[in-house]
Design an enzyme around this catalytic site. Structure first.
Site, PDB file in Angstrom:
ATOM      1  N   GLY A  42     -90.739   4.584 -25.621  1.00 50.45           N
ATOM      2  CA  GLY A  42     -90.929   5.159 -26.957  1.00 50.45           C
ATOM      3  C   GLY A  42     -89.821   4.734 -27.907  1.00 50.45           C
ATOM      4  N   GLN A  43     -89.519   5.598 -28.880  1.00 50.74           N
ATOM      5  CA  GLN A  43     -88.443   5.266 -29.825  1.00 50.74           C
ATOM      6  C   GLN A  43     -87.056   5.570 -29.244  1.00 50.74           C
ATOM      7  OE1 GLN A  43     -87.461   6.279 -34.364  1.00 50.74           O
ATOM      8  NE2 GLN A  43     -87.172   8.077 -33.061  1.00 50.74           N
ATOM      9  N   GLU A  51     -89.457  21.302 -34.822  1.00 50.47           N
ATOM     10  CA  GLU A  51     -90.819  21.825 -35.031  1.00 50.47           C
ATOM     11  C   GLU A  51     -90.974  23.221 -34.418  1.00 50.47           C
ATOM     12  OE1 GLU A  51     -94.171  20.935 -36.259  1.00 50.47           O
ATOM     13  OE2 GLU A  51     -92.812  19.917 -37.626  1.00 50.47           O
ATOM     14  N   TYR A  59     -98.278  21.315 -30.847  1.00 46.06           N
ATOM     15  CA  TYR A  59     -97.082  20.572 -30.419  1.00 46.06           C
ATOM     16  C   TYR A  59     -95.859  21.485 -30.420  1.00 46.06           C
ATOM     17  CZ  TYR A  59     -93.011  17.479 -30.783  1.00 46.06           C
ATOM     18  OH  TYR A  59     -91.782  16.891 -30.590  1.00 46.06           O
ATOM     19  N   ASP A  77     -95.853   9.985 -14.026  1.00 44.11           N
ATOM     20  CA  ASP A  77     -96.458  10.645 -15.182  1.00 44.11           C
ATOM     21  C   ASP A  77     -96.032  12.111 -15.144  1.00 44.11           C
ATOM     22  OD1 ASP A  77     -99.428  10.067 -16.894  1.00 44.11           O
ATOM     23  OD2 ASP A  77     -98.489  12.042 -16.853  1.00 44.11           O
ATOM     24  N   LYS A  83     -93.566  22.880 -27.146  1.00 39.28           N
ATOM     25  CA  LYS A  83     -92.124  22.621 -27.039  1.00 39.28           C
ATOM     26  C   LYS A  83     -91.324  23.921 -26.920  1.00 39.28           C
ATOM     27  CE  LYS A  83     -91.528  18.031 -27.306  1.00 39.28           C
ATOM     28  NZ  LYS A  83     -90.623  17.204 -26.496  1.00 39.28           N
ATOM     29  N   ALA A 139     -90.096  12.087 -22.599  1.00 35.29           N
ATOM     30  CA  ALA A 139     -91.543  11.850 -22.624  1.00 35.29           C
ATOM     31  C   ALA A 139     -92.263  13.025 -23.257  1.00 35.29           C
ATOM     32  CB  ALA A 139     -92.066  11.635 -21.205  1.00 35.29           C
ATOM     33  N   ALA A 140     -93.239  12.715 -24.079  1.00 33.86           N
ATOM     34  CA  ALA A 140     -94.058  13.783 -24.690  1.00 33.86           C
ATOM     35  C   ALA A 140     -95.246  13.183 -25.410  1.00 33.86           C
ATOM     36  CB  ALA A 140     -93.214  14.569 -25.703  1.00 33.86           C
ATOM     37  N   GLN A 141     -96.263  14.003 -25.638  1.00 31.40           N
ATOM     38  CA  GLN A 141     -97.257  13.702 -26.669  1.00 31.40           C
ATOM     39  C   GLN A 141     -96.532  14.186 -27.928  1.00 31.40           C
ATOM     40  OE1 GLN A 141     -99.024  13.226 -29.443  1.00 31.40           O
ATOM     41  NE2 GLN A 141     -99.786  15.321 -29.360  1.00 31.40           N
TER      42      GLN A 141
HETATM   43  P1  NAP Z   1     -92.224   8.646 -28.734  1.00 30.33           P
HETATM   44  O1  NAP Z   1     -91.785   7.383 -29.410  1.00 30.33           O
HETATM   45  O2  NAP Z   1     -93.579   9.170 -29.007  1.00 30.33           O
HETATM   46  O3  NAP Z   1     -92.056   8.403 -27.161  1.00 30.33           O
HETATM   47  C1  NAP Z   1     -92.580   9.301 -26.234  1.00 30.33           C
HETATM   48  C2  NAP Z   1     -92.784   8.583 -24.912  1.00 30.33           C
HETATM   49  O4  NAP Z   1     -93.318   9.523 -23.966  1.00 30.33           O
HETATM   50  C3  NAP Z   1     -93.759   7.418 -24.963  1.00 30.33           C
HETATM   51  O5  NAP Z   1     -93.143   6.262 -24.447  1.00 30.33           O
HETATM   52  C4  NAP Z   1     -94.898   7.870 -24.059  1.00 30.33           C
HETATM   53  O6  NAP Z   1     -95.467   6.860 -23.291  1.00 30.33           O
HETATM   54  C5  NAP Z   1     -94.229   8.837 -23.129  1.00 30.33           C
HETATM   55  N1  NAP Z   1     -95.206   9.751 -22.526  1.00 30.33           N
HETATM   56  C6  NAP Z   1     -96.185  10.436 -23.143  1.00 30.33           C
HETATM   57  N2  NAP Z   1     -96.895  11.149 -22.270  1.00 30.33           N
HETATM   58  C7  NAP Z   1     -96.352  10.917 -21.048  1.00 30.33           C
HETATM   59  C8  NAP Z   1     -96.657  11.372 -19.741  1.00 30.33           C
HETATM   60  N3  NAP Z   1     -97.682  12.201 -19.500  1.00 30.33           N
HETATM   61  N4  NAP Z   1     -95.890  10.933 -18.718  1.00 30.33           N
HETATM   62  C9  NAP Z   1     -94.878  10.063 -18.948  1.00 30.33           C
HETATM   63  N5  NAP Z   1     -94.545   9.590 -20.157  1.00 30.33           N
HETATM   64  C10 NAP Z   1     -95.284  10.020 -21.201  1.00 30.33           C
HETATM   65  O7  NAP Z   1     -91.186   9.816 -29.022  1.00 30.33           O
HETATM   66  P2  NAP Z   1     -89.666   9.735 -29.542  1.00 30.33           P
HETATM   67  O8  NAP Z   1     -89.659   9.746 -31.018  1.00 30.33           O
HETATM   68  O9  NAP Z   1     -88.951   8.691 -28.796  1.00 30.33           O
HETATM   69  O10 NAP Z   1     -89.145  11.191 -29.099  1.00 30.33           O
HETATM   70  C11 NAP Z   1     -88.609  11.409 -27.810  1.00 30.33           C
HETATM   71  C12 NAP Z   1     -88.731  12.883 -27.476  1.00 30.33           C
HETATM   72  O11 NAP Z   1     -88.028  13.662 -28.432  1.00 30.33           O
HETATM   73  C13 NAP Z   1     -90.146  13.436 -27.472  1.00 30.33           C
HETATM   74  O12 NAP Z   1     -90.207  14.403 -26.455  1.00 30.33           O
HETATM   75  C14 NAP Z   1     -90.298  14.107 -28.821  1.00 30.33           C
HETATM   76  O13 NAP Z   1     -91.248  15.150 -28.750  1.00 30.33           O
HETATM   77  C15 NAP Z   1     -88.896  14.630 -29.014  1.00 30.33           C
HETATM   78  N6  NAP Z   1     -88.438  14.758 -30.398  1.00 30.33           N
HETATM   79  C16 NAP Z   1     -88.528  13.691 -31.243  1.00 30.33           C
HETATM   80  C17 NAP Z   1     -88.038  13.791 -32.531  1.00 30.33           C
HETATM   81  C18 NAP Z   1     -88.115  12.640 -33.489  1.00 30.33           C
HETATM   82  O14 NAP Z   1     -87.964  12.871 -34.694  1.00 30.33           O
HETATM   83  N7  NAP Z   1     -88.297  11.416 -33.015  1.00 30.33           N
HETATM   84  C19 NAP Z   1     -87.431  14.987 -32.949  1.00 30.33           C
HETATM   85  C20 NAP Z   1     -87.341  16.044 -32.041  1.00 30.33           C
HETATM   86  C21 NAP Z   1     -87.830  15.905 -30.768  1.00 30.33           C
HETATM   87  P3  NAP Z   1     -96.504   5.807 -23.899  1.00 30.33           P
HETATM   88  O15 NAP Z   1     -95.609   4.689 -24.291  1.00 30.33           O
HETATM   89  O16 NAP Z   1     -97.357   5.550 -22.752  1.00 30.33           O
HETATM   90  O17 NAP Z   1     -97.215   6.439 -25.036  1.00 30.33           O
HETATM   91  N1  GDD Z   2     -97.624  11.307 -39.967  1.00 30.74           N
HETATM   92  C1  GDD Z   2     -97.878  11.519 -41.254  1.00 30.74           C
HETATM   93  N2  GDD Z   2     -98.781  10.715 -41.880  1.00 30.74           N
HETATM   94  N3  GDD Z   2     -97.252  12.522 -41.893  1.00 30.74           N
HETATM   95  C2  GDD Z   2     -97.509  12.688 -43.218  1.00 30.74           C
HETATM   96  C3  GDD Z   2     -98.395  11.873 -43.911  1.00 30.74           C
HETATM   97  C4  GDD Z   2     -99.084  10.837 -43.211  1.00 30.74           C
HETATM   98  O1  GDD Z   2     -99.877  10.103 -43.744  1.00 30.74           O
HETATM   99  N4  GDD Z   2     -98.418  12.283 -45.212  1.00 30.74           N
HETATM  100  C5  GDD Z   2     -97.572  13.298 -45.310  1.00 30.74           C
HETATM  101  N5  GDD Z   2     -97.021  13.558 -44.106  1.00 30.74           N
HETATM  102  C6  GDD Z   2     -96.064  14.648 -43.809  1.00 30.74           C
HETATM  103  C7  GDD Z   2     -96.474  15.535 -42.636  1.00 30.74           C
HETATM  104  O2  GDD Z   2     -97.464  16.471 -43.052  1.00 30.74           O
HETATM  105  C8  GDD Z   2     -95.123  16.155 -42.286  1.00 30.74           C
HETATM  106  O3  GDD Z   2     -94.884  17.251 -43.125  1.00 30.74           O
HETATM  107  C9  GDD Z   2     -94.121  15.046 -42.623  1.00 30.74           C
HETATM  108  O4  GDD Z   2     -94.834  14.083 -43.412  1.00 30.74           O
HETATM  109  C10 GDD Z   2     -93.514  14.358 -41.397  1.00 30.74           C
HETATM  110  O5  GDD Z   2     -94.563  13.961 -40.548  1.00 30.74           O
HETATM  111  P1  GDD Z   2     -94.285  13.039 -39.252  1.00 30.74           P
HETATM  112  O6  GDD Z   2     -93.523  11.839 -39.630  1.00 30.74           O
HETATM  113  O7  GDD Z   2     -95.585  12.865 -38.563  1.00 30.74           O
HETATM  114  O8  GDD Z   2     -93.269  13.920 -38.399  1.00 30.74           O
HETATM  115  P2  GDD Z   2     -93.275  15.469 -37.989  1.00 30.74           P
HETATM  116  O9  GDD Z   2     -92.221  16.142 -38.804  1.00 30.74           O
HETATM  117  O10 GDD Z   2     -94.621  16.037 -38.014  1.00 30.74           O
HETATM  118  O11 GDD Z   2     -92.830  15.394 -36.465  1.00 30.74           O
HETATM  119  C11 GDD Z   2     -91.760  14.529 -36.038  1.00 30.74           C
HETATM  120  O12 GDD Z   2     -90.544  15.237 -36.071  1.00 30.74           O
HETATM  121  C12 GDD Z   2     -90.466  16.356 -35.163  1.00 30.74           C
HETATM  122  C13 GDD Z   2     -89.085  17.002 -35.367  1.00 30.74           C
HETATM  123  O13 GDD Z   2     -89.130  17.848 -36.465  1.00 30.74           O
HETATM  124  C14 GDD Z   2     -92.121  14.044 -34.626  1.00 30.74           C
HETATM  125  O14 GDD Z   2     -91.194  13.052 -34.251  1.00 30.74           O
HETATM  126  C15 GDD Z   2     -92.050  15.171 -33.612  1.00 30.74           C
HETATM  127  O15 GDD Z   2     -92.200  14.637 -32.293  1.00 30.74           O
HETATM  128  C16 GDD Z   2     -90.658  15.836 -33.749  1.00 30.74           C
HETATM  129  O16 GDD Z   2     -90.550  16.892 -32.822  1.00 30.74           O
END
Ligand code: NAP
Ligand code: GDD
Length: 325
Positions: free
Chosen positions: A12-13, A128, A151, A59, A155, A82-84
């Protein structure tokens, strides 16, 4: 003895940035990936570290695969990334989201408890979980949770299970409550990357517009490369604890659009942006902004990359990527 880390979500990221950091510190890094018909290593290749990872297949929804891995590897540290992770899909796939993000974490915690109880555990918790909850416009470790999506709810379960395994069984288990963090490796569905990719395509004449939902939502956006350092620091503490990680500043989606278009020399972007109700959510989280005093004081952590630098970095990377293609 060489330390080892198991990272779930390695493709993932955050996984690649964390792996890069740990490899630099001399760790042996194991990356858990699912079984794919066509695996995608783009993010690891972007950082040039794919060959340095030892991949293990498993998984989160298959406990026996976790048992095999944890028994064989007995990692010093487990980072559960890992997460959806896409909030928008969690209404349509609420059960799957729960199975992975909530019950998957319970399986992983149980696996560690029975097979490698000295492994330290990091749980990727999220802002979230706060949803509507806030305290004078900010959220910190004491703010109550009011999640607004399946979601966020999944969490919250994982967060409390992590706390509970710490309190019940003495596991070293920590929650990083991370606010939104982005990078050139961000998934294309998330709003920042959707915008920077769209803007780059407009600049190169590959598309005419970007379709978005709610432009007024505000988020506390930081750089993923900075945030993985906080994850690592949490597991180096004497005692496990939970920490809010963010920048302390928030911006609207409109601000992201504004900055991204400025990067390609466009100040009047309205003709390029279409509002599409399909991208609006059944229940929105209107604003998230972190109060990071605890992380600053206890971990000595603070973000380095500013919001402006982040969006600029992402537009540049998308232009480069598309030009290469
Ligand atoms: P991401 O890019 O969506 O990466 C998530 C990874 O989890 C993907 O590689 C995915 O695999 C894997 N995965 C999904 N379902 C799985 C399963 N059943 N078993 C094993 N692996 C699985 O997320 P990220 O942005 O790197 O975020 C990392 C973590 O931080 C996540 O848990 C997310 O909810 C949490 N988080 C993220 C943010 C943010 O802003 N980025 C903020 C707060 C918390 P595939 O490659 O197969 O899809
Ligand atoms: N994705 C998306 N697409 N979001 C949009 C759009 C669009 O076209 N237009 C507006 N938005 C708004 C969403 O409604 C939300 O309020 C904001 O942009 C950010 O959306 P996302 O980038 O999808 O992120 P998120 O805040 O819902 O969730 C991310 O951050 C969480 C931490 O606060 C994800 O990375 C989650 O996994 C993470 O936990």
């Amino acid at each position: 003895m060489q330390k080892s880390a198991l990272i779930t979500g390695i493709l993932g990221q955050d996984g690649p940035y964390l792996a890069e950091l740990l490899l630099g510190k001399g760790y042996k890094v194991y990356g858990l990936m699912r079984r794919y018909s066509s695996p995608h290593y783009d993010n690891l290749n972007f950082l040039g570290i794919m060959d340095k990872i030892e991949f293990v297949e498993g998984d989160l929804t298959d406990e026996s695969s976790l048992i095999n891995i944890i028994k064989n590897v007995r990692p010093t540290e487990v980072y559960n990334l890992a997460a959806q992770s896409f909030v928008g899909s969690s209404w349509e796939q609420a059960k799957l989201t729960t199975e992975i993000n909530a019950l998957g974490v319970l399986s992983l915690l149980n696996t560690i408890k029975f097979n490698s109880p000295t492994s330290k555990f990091y749980q990727a918790s999220t802002s979230e979980m706060f949803g509507l909850g806030n305290d004078g416009g900010y959220q910190d470790e004491k703010t109550s949770f009011h999640p607004r999506s399946p979601y966020g709810i999944s969490k919250v379960y994982a967060y409390w299970m992590t706390v509970n395994f710490r309190e019940s069984y003495g596991l070293f288990a920590a929650n990083g409550i991370l606010f939104n963090h982005e990078s050139p490796l961000r998934g294309i569905q998330f709003v920042t990357r959707k915008i920077t990719d769209g803007v780059a395509r407009i600049k190169l004449g590959l598309t005419k517009s970007i379709s978005l939902g709610n432009l007024d939502a505000k988020r506390d956006w930081g750089f993923a490369g900075d945030y993985v350092e906080a994850m690592y620091l949490m597991l180096q503490e004497k005692e496990p604890d939970d920490y809010v990680i963010g920048t302390g500043a928030y911006h609207s989606v409109k601000d992201v659009v504004d900055l991204a278009f400025k990067e390609i020399g466009v100040s009047d972007w309205k003709k390029y942006v279409v509002i599409d109700p399909r991208y609006k959510r059944p229940a929105e989280v209107p604003h998230l902004r972190a109060r990071i005093d605890k992380a600053k004081n206890k971990l000595g952590w603070q973000p380095k990359v500013t919001f402006k630098e982040l969006i600029k970095m992402m537009v540049k990377a998308d232009l480069k990527r598309l030009q290469k293609k």
